[in-house]
Design a protein around this motif. Structure first.
Motif, PDB file in Angstrom:
ATOM      1  N   ALA A  11       0.812  -1.226   0.000  1.00 56.53           N
ATOM      2  CA  ALA A  11       0.000   0.000   0.000  1.00 56.53           C
ATOM      3  C   ALA A  11       0.842   1.271   0.000  1.00 56.53           C
ATOM      4  N   ASN A  12       2.180   1.142   0.128  1.00 55.42           N
ATOM      5  CA  ASN A  12       3.047   2.324   0.194  1.00 55.42           C
ATOM      6  C   ASN A  12       4.180   2.197  -0.822  1.00 55.42           C
ATOM      7  N   ASP A  61       6.002   4.235  -2.329  1.00 55.52           N
ATOM      8  CA  ASP A  61       7.116   5.180  -2.274  1.00 55.52           C
ATOM      9  C   ASP A  61       8.166   4.792  -1.232  1.00 55.52           C
ATOM     10  N   ILE A  62       7.855   3.796  -0.415  1.00 50.30           N
ATOM     11  CA  ILE A  62       8.785   3.377   0.639  1.00 50.30           C
ATOM     12  C   ILE A  62       9.663   2.237   0.134  1.00 50.30           C
ATOM     13  N   ARG A  63      10.963   2.382   0.326  1.00 46.16           N
ATOM     14  CA  ARG A  63      11.884   1.310  -0.038  1.00 46.16           C
ATOM     15  C   ARG A  63      11.912   0.263   1.057  1.00 46.16           C
ATOM     16  N   VAL A  64      12.121  -1.003   0.661  1.00 45.45           N
ATOM     17  CA  VAL A  64      12.024  -2.115   1.602  1.00 45.45           C
ATOM     18  C   VAL A  64      13.210  -3.061   1.426  1.00 45.45           C
ATOM     19  N   ILE A  65      13.757  -3.506   2.572  1.00 45.83           N
ATOM     20  CA  ILE A  65      14.788  -4.542   2.578  1.00 45.83           C
ATOM     21  C   ILE A  65      14.323  -5.648   3.520  1.00 45.83           C
ATOM     22  N   GLY A  66      14.213  -6.864   3.007  1.00 50.66           N
ATOM     23  CA  GLY A  66      13.875  -8.013   3.834  1.00 50.66           C
ATOM     24  C   GLY A  66      15.124  -8.795   4.175  1.00 50.66           C
ATOM     25  N   LEU A  67      15.232  -9.263   5.409  1.00 48.64           N
ATOM     26  CA  LEU A  67      16.391 -10.031   5.861  1.00 48.64           C
ATOM     27  C   LEU A  67      15.969 -11.462   6.175  1.00 48.64           C
ATOM     28  N   THR A  68      16.714 -12.435   5.691  1.00 48.23           N
ATOM     29  CA  THR A  68      16.402 -13.826   6.010  1.00 48.23           C
ATOM     30  C   THR A  68      17.567 -14.742   5.689  1.00 48.23           C
ATOM     31  N   ALA A  69      17.620 -15.861   6.427  1.00 45.20           N
ATOM     32  CA  ALA A  69      18.568 -16.930   6.111  1.00 45.20           C
ATOM     33  C   ALA A  69      17.854 -18.074   5.417  1.00 45.20           C
TER      34      ALA A  69
END
Length: 332
Positions: A132-133, A135-143
């Motif tokens: 829904a946003n 304009d916001i940048r996103v970084i997901g972290l996972t192993a």
């Protein structure tokens, strides 16, 4: 001062390149021990230095507190969005957030960058916020980036160093892995993508004796005598059975069980307590709740009344007090 290691700085550079290439949502895939949290903290520090706002969302309170302490270690100012937390500082450019608190408040902070810890869990409200946003940048972290649907959220994957590389370059200690006997899980039931707790416990107990004998053999072979060992079990019953088998061979083993309880103030009216008890029993009996807790949180939900919880708490205190005293451990 926070200084990244070369392999951590490398993924930061790749993430920047990804954003420049138009990838709004990126996933950082790196093994345990890589330093994903430190990498995320360095990214947030850089964002805050440009007077922009960012948030890191975590699905466990212990991780919220742990990350906050690590930011303190490096002298990085931040706020914490978690119910009742003393560091409630919404004006700070860096926010460490409990996903459950955000879900209860039904709101997210005003941010330019969102970092999602353990993004493979893919919590519904977080996913909806990302979509829904735009304009916001996103970084997901996972192993473990294997959850179905992650490709619908993240457009670019940045891979960190492998465990082998980290060991070869002396960032991680090499492991020696031994196996007594592999558990036969063929045809076993799965709940939310993981082995059923009950089935794993039952099948694990079938090889308990092999584990004890192999431990005796390997500790004498490698160390010349028994050594302190941490043993993880598939469930409480498996742990009790394993403890019994070690005791039969003359070895002392302390059985510990992680648990979470809910307490109310001492003067809470009985009518309110009865409503709370009834609500908890209803919720913990729901199939979806049970499957989510077992599959995503590795927690087996059980309702215990006040008297039994008091007994458990007293037993835990009695069992761990001498161990803590002997170790010399002091709370920070």
């Amino acid at each position: 001062m926070l200084e990244l290691r070369p392999h951590q700085q490398d993924v930061v550079d790749k993430l920047r390149e990804g954003f420049k290439a138009g990838h709004r949502c990126q996933l950082l895939y790196a093994p345990t021990g890589f330093g994903k949290t430190e990498t995320a903290m360095a990214i947030m520090q850089a964002v805050a230095a440009k007077f922009k706002k960012c948030a890191m969302v975590m699905d466990r309170i212990v991780l919220v507190d742990q990350t906050s302490r690590r930011l303190d270690k490096y002298g990085i100012e931040h706020g914490v969005m978690q119910a009742g937390h003393w560091r409630d500082r919404p004006e700070e450019h860096i926010q460490i957030c409990s996903s459950q608190t955000l879900e209860m408040r039904k709101t997210f902070p005003d941010i330019d960058l969102l970092i999602v810890d353990e993004c493979h869990i893919a919590r519904k409200q977080t996913t909806e916020f990302i979509k829904a946003n735009p304009d916001i940048r996103v970084i997901g972290l996972t192993a473990t980036p294997f959850t179905k649907g992650l490709s619908q959220i993240y457009q670019n994957v940045v891979c960190g160093s492998t465990n082998g590389w980290l060991v070869d370059n002396h960032w991680l200690t090499p492991l020696r892995v031994y196996i007594a006997k592999e558990i036969d899980m063929s045809g076993a039931k799965k709940v939310a993508g993981e082995w059923s707790q009950d089935v794993a416990t039952t099948r694990g107990m079938q090889i308990t004796g092999d584990i004890v004998q192999e431990w005796i053999k390997k500790t004498h072979e490698i160390f010349g005598r028994p050594r302190k060992t941490i043993v993880f079990c598939s469930g409480v019953e498996h742990g009790a059975d394993l403890s019994k088998k070690f005791a039969e061979q003359g070895y002392n083993i302390t059985l510990g069980e992680a648990w979470i309880g809910i307490w109310a103030p001492g003067k809470t009216p009985l009518s309110d307590m009865n409503r709370l008890r009834a609500a908890l029993q209803r919720v913990l009996a729901q199939t979806q709740v049970r499957e989510t807790m077992m599959g995503k949180l590795a927690a087996v939900p059980h309702y215990r009344d006040g008297a039994e919880m008091l007994r458990i708490q007293r037993a835990e205190i009695a069992g761990w007090t001498p161990i803590i005293r002997e170790s010399g451990f002091k709370a920070e």
